[in-house]
Enzyme design. Sequence first.
Site, PDB file in Angstrom:
ATOM      1  N   THR A  95       0.824  -1.213   0.000  1.00 17.44           N
ATOM      2  CA  THR A  95       0.000   0.000   0.000  1.00 17.44           C
ATOM      3  C   THR A  95       0.860   1.266   0.000  1.00 17.44           C
ATOM      4  OG1 THR A  95      -1.485   1.282   1.424  1.00 17.44           O
ATOM      5  CG2 THR A  95      -0.086  -0.292   2.530  1.00 17.44           C
ATOM      6  N   ASP A  96       0.276   2.354  -0.508  1.00 21.29           N
ATOM      7  CA  ASP A  96       0.983   3.645  -0.460  1.00 21.29           C
ATOM      8  C   ASP A  96       1.040   4.194   0.969  1.00 21.29           C
ATOM      9  OD1 ASP A  96      -1.696   4.332  -0.146  1.00 21.29           O
ATOM     10  OD2 ASP A  96      -1.695   5.903  -1.675  1.00 21.29           O
ATOM     11  N   GLU A  97       0.258   3.592   1.885  1.00 21.91           N
ATOM     12  CA  GLU A  97       0.200   4.130   3.250  1.00 21.91           C
ATOM     13  C   GLU A  97       1.531   3.960   3.989  1.00 21.91           C
ATOM     14  OE1 GLU A  97      -3.526   3.329   5.263  1.00 21.91           O
ATOM     15  OE2 GLU A  97      -4.569   3.162   3.350  1.00 21.91           O
ATOM     16  N   TYR A 121      -1.800  -0.509  10.837  1.00 22.85           N
ATOM     17  CA  TYR A 121      -1.916  -1.179   9.525  1.00 22.85           C
ATOM     18  C   TYR A 121      -0.718  -0.843   8.639  1.00 22.85           C
ATOM     19  CZ  TYR A 121      -3.288  -1.692   4.613  1.00 22.85           C
ATOM     20  OH  TYR A 121      -3.296  -1.989   3.270  1.00 22.85           O
ATOM     21  N   LYS A 153       2.410  -3.204   7.156  1.00 20.03           N
ATOM     22  CA  LYS A 153       2.714  -3.387   5.726  1.00 20.03           C
ATOM     23  C   LYS A 153       4.146  -2.914   5.424  1.00 20.03           C
ATOM     24  CE  LYS A 153       0.263  -4.671   2.863  1.00 20.03           C
ATOM     25  NZ  LYS A 153      -0.137  -6.034   2.360  1.00 20.03           N
TER      26      LYS A 153
HETATM   27  P1  NAD Z   1      -9.458  -7.608   2.136  1.00 21.49           P
HETATM   28  O1  NAD Z   1      -9.467  -7.335   3.607  1.00 21.49           O
HETATM   29  O2  NAD Z   1     -10.683  -7.343   1.347  1.00 21.49           O
HETATM   30  O3  NAD Z   1      -9.059  -9.143   1.871  1.00 21.49           O
HETATM   31  C1  NAD Z   1      -8.027  -9.780   2.572  1.00 21.49           C
HETATM   32  C2  NAD Z   1      -8.133 -11.271   2.291  1.00 21.49           C
HETATM   33  O4  NAD Z   1      -7.061 -11.935   2.994  1.00 21.49           O
HETATM   34  C3  NAD Z   1      -9.424 -11.903   2.786  1.00 21.49           C
HETATM   35  O5  NAD Z   1      -9.964 -12.769   1.803  1.00 21.49           O
HETATM   36  C4  NAD Z   1      -9.012 -12.695   4.028  1.00 21.49           C
HETATM   37  O6  NAD Z   1      -9.820 -13.833   4.270  1.00 21.49           O
HETATM   38  C5  NAD Z   1      -7.580 -13.081   3.667  1.00 21.49           C
HETATM   39  N1  NAD Z   1      -6.757 -13.312   4.855  1.00 21.49           N
HETATM   40  C6  NAD Z   1      -6.620 -12.507   5.941  1.00 21.49           C
HETATM   41  N2  NAD Z   1      -5.798 -13.083   6.846  1.00 21.49           N
HETATM   42  C7  NAD Z   1      -5.383 -14.254   6.311  1.00 21.49           C
HETATM   43  C8  NAD Z   1      -4.521 -15.295   6.759  1.00 21.49           C
HETATM   44  N3  NAD Z   1      -3.905 -15.220   7.964  1.00 21.49           N
HETATM   45  N4  NAD Z   1      -4.304 -16.349   5.954  1.00 21.49           N
HETATM   46  C9  NAD Z   1      -4.916 -16.437   4.741  1.00 21.49           C
HETATM   47  N5  NAD Z   1      -5.770 -15.500   4.274  1.00 21.49           N
HETATM   48  C10 NAD Z   1      -5.994 -14.422   5.053  1.00 21.49           C
HETATM   49  O7  NAD Z   1      -8.207  -6.790   1.594  1.00 21.49           O
HETATM   50  P2  NAD Z   1      -8.037  -5.987   0.218  1.00 21.49           P
HETATM   51  O8  NAD Z   1      -8.573  -4.619   0.390  1.00 21.49           O
HETATM   52  O9  NAD Z   1      -8.503  -6.836  -0.901  1.00 21.49           O
HETATM   53  O10 NAD Z   1      -6.435  -5.866   0.165  1.00 21.49           O
HETATM   54  C11 NAD Z   1      -5.646  -6.914  -0.385  1.00 21.49           C
HETATM   55  C12 NAD Z   1      -4.181  -6.541  -0.303  1.00 21.49           C
HETATM   56  O11 NAD Z   1      -3.945  -5.332  -1.011  1.00 21.49           O
HETATM   57  C13 NAD Z   1      -3.701  -6.285   1.146  1.00 21.49           C
HETATM   58  O12 NAD Z   1      -2.420  -6.822   1.282  1.00 21.49           O
HETATM   59  C14 NAD Z   1      -3.689  -4.770   1.267  1.00 21.49           C
HETATM   60  O13 NAD Z   1      -2.706  -4.355   2.195  1.00 21.49           O
HETATM   61  C15 NAD Z   1      -3.334  -4.369  -0.159  1.00 21.49           C
HETATM   62  N6  NAD Z   1      -3.848  -3.044  -0.586  1.00 21.49           N
HETATM   63  C16 NAD Z   1      -5.171  -2.714  -0.426  1.00 21.49           C
HETATM   64  C17 NAD Z   1      -5.641  -1.480  -0.885  1.00 21.49           C
HETATM   65  C18 NAD Z   1      -7.103  -1.110  -0.775  1.00 21.49           C
HETATM   66  O14 NAD Z   1      -7.478   0.006  -1.147  1.00 21.49           O
HETATM   67  N7  NAD Z   1      -7.993  -1.992  -0.319  1.00 21.49           N
HETATM   68  C19 NAD Z   1      -4.759  -0.593  -1.493  1.00 21.49           C
HETATM   69  C20 NAD Z   1      -3.412  -0.961  -1.629  1.00 21.49           C
HETATM   70  C21 NAD Z   1      -2.967  -2.197  -1.192  1.00 21.49           C
HETATM   71  P1  TYD Z   2     -10.907   3.806   4.197  1.00 18.75           P
HETATM   72  O1  TYD Z   2     -11.881   3.405   3.130  1.00 18.75           O
HETATM   73  O2  TYD Z   2     -11.009   3.179   5.551  1.00 18.75           O
HETATM   74  O3  TYD Z   2      -9.442   3.633   3.589  1.00 18.75           O
HETATM   75  P2  TYD Z   2      -8.004   4.147   4.178  1.00 18.75           P
HETATM   76  O4  TYD Z   2      -8.157   4.481   5.600  1.00 18.75           O
HETATM   77  O5  TYD Z   2      -7.142   2.949   3.973  1.00 18.75           O
HETATM   78  O6  TYD Z   2      -7.610   5.313   3.330  1.00 18.75           O
HETATM   79  O7  TYD Z   2     -11.033   5.376   4.411  1.00 18.75           O
HETATM   80  C1  TYD Z   2     -10.903   6.279   3.322  1.00 18.75           C
HETATM   81  C2  TYD Z   2     -10.978   7.694   3.883  1.00 18.75           C
HETATM   82  O8  TYD Z   2     -12.300   7.909   4.394  1.00 18.75           O
HETATM   83  C3  TYD Z   2     -10.047   7.926   5.074  1.00 18.75           C
HETATM   84  O9  TYD Z   2      -9.560   9.271   5.003  1.00 18.75           O
HETATM   85  C4  TYD Z   2     -10.932   7.748   6.284  1.00 18.75           C
HETATM   86  C5  TYD Z   2     -12.281   8.228   5.782  1.00 18.75           C
HETATM   87  N1  TYD Z   2     -13.477   7.564   6.366  1.00 18.75           N
HETATM   88  C6  TYD Z   2     -14.526   8.342   6.859  1.00 18.75           C
HETATM   89  O10 TYD Z   2     -14.474   9.596   6.844  1.00 18.75           O
HETATM   90  N2  TYD Z   2     -15.625   7.701   7.346  1.00 18.75           N
HETATM   91  C7  TYD Z   2     -15.721   6.342   7.402  1.00 18.75           C
HETATM   92  O11 TYD Z   2     -16.742   5.804   7.893  1.00 18.75           O
HETATM   93  C8  TYD Z   2     -14.633   5.555   6.895  1.00 18.75           C
HETATM   94  C9  TYD Z   2     -14.693   4.047   6.932  1.00 18.75           C
HETATM   95  C10 TYD Z   2     -13.534   6.220   6.374  1.00 18.75           C
END
Ligand code: NAD
Ligand code: TYD
Length: 346
Positions: A128-130, A153, A157
């Site tokens: 993630t960019d975070e 989080y 990462k």
């Molecule tokens: P998500 O929470 O929707 O899915 C995570 C998946 O991992 C789930 O299916 C869960 O069952 C599985 N999982 C969790 N713990 C596990 C374990 N111990 N063993 C096996 N499986 C396990 O997450 P997402 O939003 O799809 O993100 C996927 C990846 O991409 C993550 O690594 C996250 O850090 C990264 N990422 C997410 C975003 C975003 O915007 N959501 C952006 C950049 C990077």
């Molecule tokens: P989120 O979807 O949780 O992603 P991330 O924290 O990884 O960026 O949140 C996106 C943005 O929205 C973040 O600035 C937090 C804000 N947010 C709210 O204002 N209200 C909410 O209920 C949630 C879940 C997030």
Amino acid sequence: MKTIFITGGAGFIGSHVVRRFVLQHPEFRIVNIDKLTYAGNLANLKDIENKENYIFKKGDINDTVFIQKLFEKYRPEGLIHLAAESHVDRSISSPLDFVMTNVVGTVNLLNIAKENSSSSFRFYHVSTDEVYGELGKDGYFTETTKYDPHSPYSASKASSDHFVRAYHDTYGLDVVLSNCSNNYGAHQFPEKLIPLAIHNIQNNKSIPIYGDGANIRDWLWVEDHAHAIEEVYFKGKTRETYNIGGHNEWTNLDLMHLLCSLMDEKLNRPSGSSKKLITFVKDRAGHDVRYAIDASKIEKELGWKPSLQFKEGLSKTIDWYLGNPKWMKAVTSGDYQHYYKKMYEE
Ligand code: NAD
Ligand code: TYD
């Protein structure tokens, strides 16, 4: 047949990655390894679950014996690692869960890969960019921006990113990484901002905005991310990092205003009615001010760029959630877990 492992394939982004690889690459057997936590939902993969080149294995990335047996059985040529705890708010209340899955789980996979794979095996960490922390008004995260994570989080990462590079530098494992901005699209668990707001507007519930809503995120359509992951896996250079983003910055408040106006149209409600649901609530602890990605490296070196304009993507996303009420109902009630638990419990 060559095999690629994908971890976390039942989650939001993972399900789009698994679908893309299964359909675009019939030459590979895709093994989806997922523990099915609250965020994992096999309904996300219903349309491809019977494909010949797709296999699902329920299990934990921390379970050494389970993962080792899979390596012995399939001898994968690579692993795309997405399994993680992914929600910042949960990381604030339960940081240890994030250390266990995101750090220890990643190191467990790296260790097993190091011992049980050929020299051409590739380990791809989806990150993630975070990890870069936060930006002020100006500037962008590049691949050389110093790591400065603020939430449990992002700290977990960042730590796993460092371990991935350390396994290349110390043991010679072929690794590659990508760091992506916020994703949106179908299958996202409604704890994250966009699906939460869609669900609440539909049910006339308030939309909680943390703080003053001025925090900025750079949103990318999840299928564009899945495409970028395909490019990085096949074409990315060893030990390189590729930043992935949408050139699409929105304050949370402006984004909610756009979403509300689209929802009014789609639900045939008078213009301005959804906006009234916006409620300002206590700010998130350590809330990062702004994320914005400079994606020029992946564009120049791998030829990837986002395909979809945000308004079109957001409209498609809303249509998906409104068109799949059963998915939303199962996810919000917890029913999806009981059903699949019975099917896959070993
Ligand atoms: P998500 O929470 O929707 O899915 C995570 C998946 O991992 C789930 O299916 C869960 O069952 C599985 N999982 C969790 N713990 C596990 C374990 N111990 N063993 C096996 N499986 C396990 O997450 P997402 O939003 O799809 O993100 C996927 C990846 O991409 C993550 O690594 C996250 O850090 C990264 N990422 C997410 C975003 C975003 O915007 N959501 C952006 C950049 C990077
Ligand atoms: P989120 O979807 O949780 O992603 P991330 O924290 O990884 O960026 O949140 C996106 C943005 O929205 C973040 O600035 C937090 C804000 N947010 C709210 O204002 N209200 C909410 O209920 C949630 C879940 C997030």
